[in-house]
Design a protein around this motif. Structure first.
Motif, mmCIF file in Angstrom:
data_model
loop_
_atom_site.group_PDB
_atom_site.id
_atom_site.type_symbol
_atom_site.label_atom_id
_atom_site.label_comp_id
_atom_site.label_asym_id
_atom_site.label_seq_id
_atom_site.Cartn_x
_atom_site.Cartn_y
_atom_site.Cartn_z
ATOM 1 N N LEU A 102 27.269 48.562 73.588
ATOM 2 C CA LEU A 102 26.791 49.898 73.251
ATOM 3 C C LEU A 102 26.647 50.014 71.743
ATOM 4 N N ALA A 103 25.464 50.422 71.307
ATOM 5 C CA ALA A 103 25.225 50.683 69.887
ATOM 6 C C ALA A 103 25.086 52.187 69.694
ATOM 7 N N VAL A 104 25.849 52.725 68.754
ATOM 8 C CA VAL A 104 25.848 54.161 68.486
ATOM 9 C C VAL A 104 25.015 54.450 67.248
ATOM 10 N N ILE A 105 24.003 55.312 67.407
ATOM 11 C CA ILE A 105 23.265 55.842 66.263
ATOM 12 C C ILE A 105 23.802 57.255 66.042
ATOM 13 N N PRO A 106 24.659 57.468 65.027
ATOM 14 C CA PRO A 106 25.414 58.712 64.891
ATOM 15 C C PRO A 106 24.567 59.855 64.343
ATOM 16 N N ALA A 107 23.952 60.605 65.248
ATOM 17 C CA ALA A 107 23.045 61.689 64.865
ATOM 18 C C ALA A 107 23.642 63.058 65.177
ATOM 19 N N ILE A 161 31.095 52.756 61.698
ATOM 20 C CA ILE A 161 29.648 52.668 61.893
ATOM 21 C C ILE A 161 28.984 53.603 60.897
ATOM 22 N N PRO A 162 28.059 53.121 60.067
ATOM 23 C CA PRO A 162 27.494 53.950 58.998
ATOM 24 C C PRO A 162 26.648 55.110 59.523
ATOM 25 N N ILE A 163 26.746 56.253 58.838
ATOM 26 C CA ILE A 163 25.944 57.432 59.205
ATOM 27 C C ILE A 163 24.603 57.312 58.496
ATOM 28 N N SER A 164 23.842 56.342 58.902
ATOM 29 C CA SER A 164 22.540 56.009 58.330
ATOM 30 C C SER A 164 21.735 55.334 59.421
ATOM 31 N N LEU A 165 20.490 55.744 59.580
ATOM 32 C CA LEU A 165 19.669 55.162 60.637
ATOM 33 C C LEU A 165 19.434 53.678 60.402
ATOM 34 N N VAL A 211 45.356 54.835 79.926
ATOM 35 C CA VAL A 211 44.548 53.931 79.128
ATOM 36 C C VAL A 211 43.856 52.919 80.042
ATOM 37 N N VAL A 212 42.617 52.562 79.671
ATOM 38 C CA VAL A 212 41.871 51.489 80.345
ATOM 39 C C VAL A 212 41.627 50.414 79.284
ATOM 40 N N PRO A 213 42.450 49.388 79.225
ATOM 41 C CA PRO A 213 42.321 48.392 78.156
ATOM 42 C C PRO A 213 40.994 47.638 78.213
ATOM 43 N N GLY A 214 40.383 47.442 77.038
ATOM 44 C CA GLY A 214 39.168 46.646 76.920
ATOM 45 C C GLY A 214 38.043 47.092 77.820
ATOM 46 N N ALA A 215 37.851 48.393 77.949
ATOM 47 C CA ALA A 215 36.922 48.926 78.953
ATOM 48 C C ALA A 215 35.456 48.697 78.630
ATOM 49 N N VAL A 216 35.075 48.733 77.340
ATOM 50 C CA VAL A 216 33.658 48.626 76.959
ATOM 51 C C VAL A 216 33.521 47.787 75.697
ATOM 52 N N LYS A 217 32.260 47.347 75.445
ATOM 53 C CA LYS A 217 31.931 46.638 74.209
ATOM 54 C C LYS A 217 31.094 47.565 73.340
ATOM 55 N N VAL A 218 31.452 47.659 72.052
ATOM 56 C CA VAL A 218 30.732 48.511 71.105
ATOM 57 C C VAL A 218 30.303 47.686 69.909
ATOM 58 N N CYS A 219 29.100 47.943 69.408
ATOM 59 C CA CYS A 219 28.603 47.246 68.220
ATOM 60 C C CYS A 219 29.223 47.862 66.972
ATOM 61 N N VAL A 220 29.876 47.051 66.165
ATOM 62 C CA VAL A 220 30.531 47.507 64.940
ATOM 63 C C VAL A 220 30.086 46.616 63.781
ATOM 64 N N PRO A 221 30.288 47.075 62.535
ATOM 65 C CA PRO A 221 29.925 46.218 61.395
ATOM 66 C C PRO A 221 30.585 44.853 61.475
#
Length: 300
Positions: A89-94, A106-110, A287-297
């Motif tokens: 999952l990649a988050v675009i923080p808008a 995650i940077p607040i920049s597109l 808690v659900v350990p290791g539930a999802v993958k997230v894109c981080v720097p």
């Protein structure tokens, strides 16, 4: 890391960041993807249907554009639908708060958040569940839940983060409720509480560091109870959080747990990841350990 060939975007139409959705589409196309699935929704509660479509299509990358509500819906869907936990999952923080993005750096920049989506590290993180619904940042009942519930979309559109300050001031004198809290099967708290907070990360609304040692991949949820009542006690509690450790405040107790049971003697509003929910007298969280993958720097 190979470039994702099939990418899905699920975007909140009302949210804005930099050049908007047109720039997002252009920047994704610059990455040379083979197939782009594009979905726009008018509100976050409409997101689960296109999210499930993306998972069923077996995309290599899921990009979510929006605020905390959109991110929470994405986390919940990925963790609930078969095959979802494998898709990054990649988050675009808008959004207004961008709680998960701030906690994962995650940077607040597109431009920069799209770069993280395609070239960042894939980090597996825990989630919490509260009565079957997943959250990535926090769940709160009492003062926190009332504050979030009052800061509706129109108010946040006008005031941004100040909406939380405004609504928070309105609830400083709210009535506490007696809370009975069980931690991993052991009784832990049985007193009046103005707020019960369950966190998966350290920072909450307004950038306050509520749980100093919390990490999103440590297999635990952090639990905090605030007993502060009135403006003076809340000012002391929040002041301690701002300049020191939250657990040094005489109005705050914290611990860790894998499973939490909360019973209240009066209904209080609750929230998940900054999204208001209805009032409740009791709930269970785990808690659900290791539930999802997230894109981080790359260095995150």
């Amino acid at each position: 890391m190979r470039t994702p060939r099939t990418v899905a975007v699920v975007a909140h139409q009302r949210k804005t960041l930099d050049g908007g959705l047109d720039e997002l589409r252009r920047r994704i196309s610059d990455e040379g993807v083979d197939r782009l699935l594009w979905h726009e929704v008018p509100k976050s509660r409409k997101a689960p249907k296109p999210l499930r479509k993306a998972i069923k299509a077996g995309v290599d990358l899921l990009i979510v554009w929006g605020g905390d509500g959109m991110v929470q819906r994405a986390l919940d869907t990925l963790a609930s639908v078969k095959g979802g936990s494998k898709i990054p999952l990649a988050v675009i923080p808008a959004g207004t708060g961008n709680l998960l993005a701030h906690n994962l750096d995650i940077p607040i920049s597109l431009a920069d958040s799209v770069h993280v989506a395609f070239h960042g590290r894939r980090r597996r993180i825990d989630l919490g569940t509260l009565d079957g619904e997943h959250f990535g940042v926090m769940a709160g009942v009492g003062f926190d839940g009332a504050m979030i519930s009052d800061a509706d979309r129109k108010l946040k559109d006008r005031l941004g983060k100040l909406a939380y300050v405004w609504t928070g001031l309105r609830h400083l004198d709210g009535e506490p409720a007696r809370a009975k809290i069980t931690i991993d099967g052991t009784k832990w708290f049985d007193e009046e509480a103005s707020c019960v907070l369950i966190g998966n990360v350290s920072r909450i609304s307004g950038g306050i560091k509520a749980f100093d040692d919390a990490k999103p991949d440590d297999g635990w949820l952090d639990v905090g109870v605030a007993t502060a009542q009135g403006a003076l006690e809340w000012a002391r509690a929040l002041g301690t959080m701002a300049v020191g450790r939250s657990d040094h405040s005489p109005f705050v107790r914290t611990t860790r747990a894998r499973k939490i049971e909360v019973k209240l003697d009066a209904p209080m509003p609750y929230e998940l990841d900054g999204g208001g929910r209805s009032s409740t007298r009791r709930f269970s969280a785990a808690v659900v350990p290791g539930a999802v993958k997230v894109c981080v720097p790359a260095g995150g």
